[in-house]
Design an enzyme around this catalytic site. Structure first.
Site, PDB file in Angstrom:
ATOM      1  N   SER A  78       4.576  -8.487   1.881  1.00  0.00           N
ATOM      2  CA  SER A  78       5.530  -8.500   2.993  1.00  0.00           C
ATOM      3  C   SER A  78       6.073  -9.898   3.213  1.00  0.00           C
ATOM      4  O   SER A  78       5.360 -10.896   3.000  1.00  0.00           O
ATOM      5  CB  SER A  78       4.848  -8.018   4.275  1.00  0.00           C
ATOM      6  OG  SER A  78       5.694  -8.227   5.380  1.00  0.00           O
TER       7      SER A  78
ATOM      8  N   TYR B  24      -1.591  -9.420  10.729  1.00  0.00           N
ATOM      9  CA  TYR B  24      -1.024  -8.690   9.596  1.00  0.00           C
ATOM     10  C   TYR B  24      -0.434  -9.661   8.570  1.00  0.00           C
ATOM     11  O   TYR B  24      -0.687  -9.562   7.359  1.00  0.00           O
ATOM     12  CB  TYR B  24       0.049  -7.732  10.128  1.00  0.00           C
ATOM     13  CG  TYR B  24       0.897  -7.037   9.101  1.00  0.00           C
ATOM     14  CD1 TYR B  24       0.412  -5.921   8.411  1.00  0.00           C
ATOM     15  CD2 TYR B  24       2.200  -7.452   8.831  1.00  0.00           C
ATOM     16  CE1 TYR B  24       1.207  -5.265   7.475  1.00  0.00           C
ATOM     17  CE2 TYR B  24       2.995  -6.807   7.905  1.00  0.00           C
ATOM     18  CZ  TYR B  24       2.493  -5.707   7.229  1.00  0.00           C
ATOM     19  OH  TYR B  24       3.285  -5.063   6.312  1.00  0.00           O
TER      20      TYR B  24
END
Lengths: 441, 249
Positions: free
Chosen positions: B141, B154
């Protein structure tokens, strides 16, 4: 977000949600009236509810296929394009297809779409074995001609107003090749055009491009095309090995909105003239690929932009056999007199009325036109409405963006019954579109 | 193009995600058989039918909880053959506020995005190395490019995963094994449903499926799905820390 139909008119500020499962549909239903939307190919405001529009394209899975009957079961958001891509290489083609393959299964049922074989095979209802419709109680009900047949008939052509179409089973037809044996017949006037349709009533597919700018002796001159699915034996030997292969995809895209003046009576008249002359030179038989034959406009993505930012309106009516000739003559004469250029003008012989309670098709001739959404063109349309009414015609809701409710109801008394059915079933309070509100459906 | 060998099977980890399913459709369209791995694989039954009907390829479902790292080896042994391509779409975003407050939850986020996928891909990489071939696709990501207050639990796990993929690629580059790092920006998926995402920066899952397929085909190393993200992240990475720490991002 701003949403419109394929004609880009009208444009409305709409709340859209993208359900992925039946639970999402139930949650949306609990909030108030909704309308389900497929791939946005209805031209006007059929699949728009400003309060909440459900984008059904996320529920698009294929669920079962029976090679014995050709029956495909799928969720409502599956597109005809996906169906053809998967099944044509295996020797199956839709039994009934509209003029674009970028439509969803749910949309085809809601509009009870018709194709070039309507005169022989009927509309989409012909190949629809059952449909599952979620009512306002959140429960999906299966409807067919043998079970819940009232719901089946009301949903077929019911413009999504009887509930949310969640899934359906429909039959494909076996084909040996992806090719169409096409016969082109140029006709000099309306009588010859109608004559060509009547003479070739046994052709599987028939449709005519019609010139709507020529008056006088050449009024109604057309290019009629007939089509048959080519068998392997029909094809020249060199084409047989790849008889079912999908052609490589070539796509053009209209990159921007055309200037408003790009399509006018002069450019369209020039196009019509060239098209008719070319067809006359090429009259006769040819093999045409399925894409070119059924979906010529799909090759140009976003073709709706050629009408420019203001958008366009489609106009489609059907006139019964007894009045079709006189009605078409009057319509074309009125359009030509106004000098309103319809780039696409399509004439087709239709077969008998279908199974849908308010389905559009009926025996006769259907004429489909499009006009820029300009003040001049919009001013002409009420005059055309009157001609259709005077010749006992009716209107296609999937194309409509502007009909007055009184005109529609005068043309089609079945709609009162449909409204009453919806009221009685409690559907009217839960399923509504901008169009259904405008037209009192 | 001539095809001499049948397309290799593709192993997809975290197969219930929208990105994984989009990749599954794209590889199936090219004729690749699929092994779909997820917890509760029975929930993928309809998608399996859809994939088989659309693309006419065999699709099998496999149950694996990636956090159960002891199960990784037996799972790989249970596959009939070693799939030539592995795509890891495993991920868990959670809510930053909850991740901050609850260490159990934070550990779950860290393990789901970094430890578990890294260990499984490491085991697969060893098998690919022994075979002298194979392609691993890790979906990481842009959140891993720089830690931000709104997303750093995250993000830091994804940063670890990105570094792991980079190291794996470096190690195996001369061994015939290729590693692709995918850095999607915003993607319109169930995970991001309801978020107010800018349309120009937001990819559809099908775009990712296509991008992953092409990256495998062309042996790309690191891909951003929408090119604009390369620019966006270059800017974000280069903001000086004294400024960055005061920003609301």
């Amino acid at each position: 977000m701003i949403l419109s139909g394929w004609g880009r008119y009208p444009r409305l500020d709409v709340t859209v949600t993208s359900p992925r499962a039946e639970g999402d549909l139930r949650a949306a239903l609990a909030t108030g009236p909704v309308i389900a939307r497929g791939n946005g190919r209805a031209y006007g405001d059929s699949a728009i509810n400003p309060r909440l529009t459900l984008d059904m394209r996320g529920m698009n899975r294929m669920l079962a296929f029976d090679p014995a009957s050709g029956q495909l079961t799928a969720e409502a958001g599956v597109t005809l394009d996906a169906v053809i891509n998967s099944f044509l290489p295996r020797g199956w083609f839709p039994m009934v297809t509209p003029g674009t393959r970028y439509v969803t299964l749910g949309g085809m049922i809601a509009a009870d779409v018709h194709g070039k074989n309507h005169h022989r095979d009927g509309a989409f209802g012909t190949c629809l074995d059952w449909v599952e419709v979620m009512g306002q109680d959140g429960i999906p009900r299966r409807a067919s001609l043998t079970k819940n047949d009232d719901l089946f008939r009301a949903t077929l052509g019911g413009m999504g107003l009887t509930g949310i179409i969640t899934r359906a089973a429909f039959r494909l037809r076996p084909v040996e090749t992806a090719w169409i044996r096409q016969r082109t017949i140029p006709t000099p006037d309306l009588d010859a055009t109608i004559e060509a349709f009547e003479t070739h009533a046994d052709a599987t597919y028939s449709v005519a491009w019609i010139d709507c700018l020529t008056r006088g002796a050449g009024l109604g001159r057309s290019v009629v095309t007939l089509g048959e699915h080519a068998t392997r034996a029909d094809l020249p030997p060199s084409m047989r090995p790849a008889a079912l292969a999908l052609p490589p995809r070539r796509r053009l895209r209209v990159p921007m909105d055309a200037p408003a003046a790009a399509l006018n009576r002069h450019t369209v008249r020039a196009f019509n003239h060239l098209y008719h002359r070319r067809a006359t030179a090429q009259a006769g038989e040819a093999f045409v690929g399925w894409e070119e034959y059924f979906y010529p406009l799909d090759a140009i993505l976003d073709w709706n932009r050629i009408y420019g930012r203001r958008g366009f309106v489609q106009y489609q009516c059907v006139l019964p056999p007894a009045t079709a000739r006189a009605g078409l003559r009057t319509l074309i004469d009125r359009i030509a007199e106004a000098g309103q250029a319809s780039f696409l003008a399509v004439l087709k012989r239709m077969g008998p009325e279908g199974l849908g309670q308010i389905g559009f098709p009926m025996e006769g001739y259907t004429l489909a036109l499009d006009f820029p959404a300009s003040p001049d063109a919009l001013a002409l349309l009420p005059a055309l409405d009157d001609i259709v009414l005077a010749h006992s015609g009716r209107f296609y809701l999937a194309k409509d963006a502007r009909l007055p409710a009184t005109t529609l109801h005068r043309a089609d008394p079945r709609l009162q019954g449909f409204r009453a059915t919806r009221e009685a079933a409690g559907q009217a309070r839960h399923f509504a579109s901008h169009q259904s509100e405008r037209l009192g459906l | 193009m001539t095809v001499t060998v049948p397309p290799t099977p593709v192993l997809i980890l975290g197969a219930r995600s929208d990105i994984a399913l989009a990749a599954a459709h794209r590889f199936a369209q090219a004729g690749h058989p699929l092994h779909l791995v997820a917890r509760h694989p029975e929930r993928l039954e309809t998608d399996r039918t859809d994939l088989q009907l659309r693309h006419d390829v065999p699709v099998t479902l496999h149950n694996l909880d990636l956090l159960d790292t002891a199960a990784h080896g037996p799972f790989l042994d249970s596959l009939p053959t070693l799939p030539g391509v592995t795509i890891c779409a495993v991920g868990l975003m959670g809510e930053q506020a909850e991740n901050e407050a609850d260490p159990t939850r934070a550990a779950e986020i860290l393990r789901s995005n970094f430890e578990a996928p890294a260990l499984l891909l490491g085991a697969i990489a060893n098998r690919y190395e022994a075979a002298g071939k194979g392609t691993i696709v890790g979906i990481s990501s842009v959140a891993g490019e720089r830690g931000r207050a709104t997303n750093y639990i995250y993000g830091s796990a994804k940063a670890g995963f990105t570094a792991f993929l980079s190291g794996l690629r470096n190690r195996l580059a001369k061994k015939g094994v290729h590693v692709v790092t995918v850095l999607p920006g915003f993607v319109a998926t169930r995970m991001t449903a309801g978020m107010d995402l800018p349309a120009k920066l937001t990819a559809q899952p099908a775009e990712l499926g296509e991008a992953i397929f092409r990256a495998v085909d062309r042996r790309r190393n690191v891909i951003y799905v929408r090119p604009i993200w390369q620019l966006v992240m270059a800017i974000i990475r280069n903001i000086p820390e004294p400024v960055f720490k005061r920003l609301k991002l």
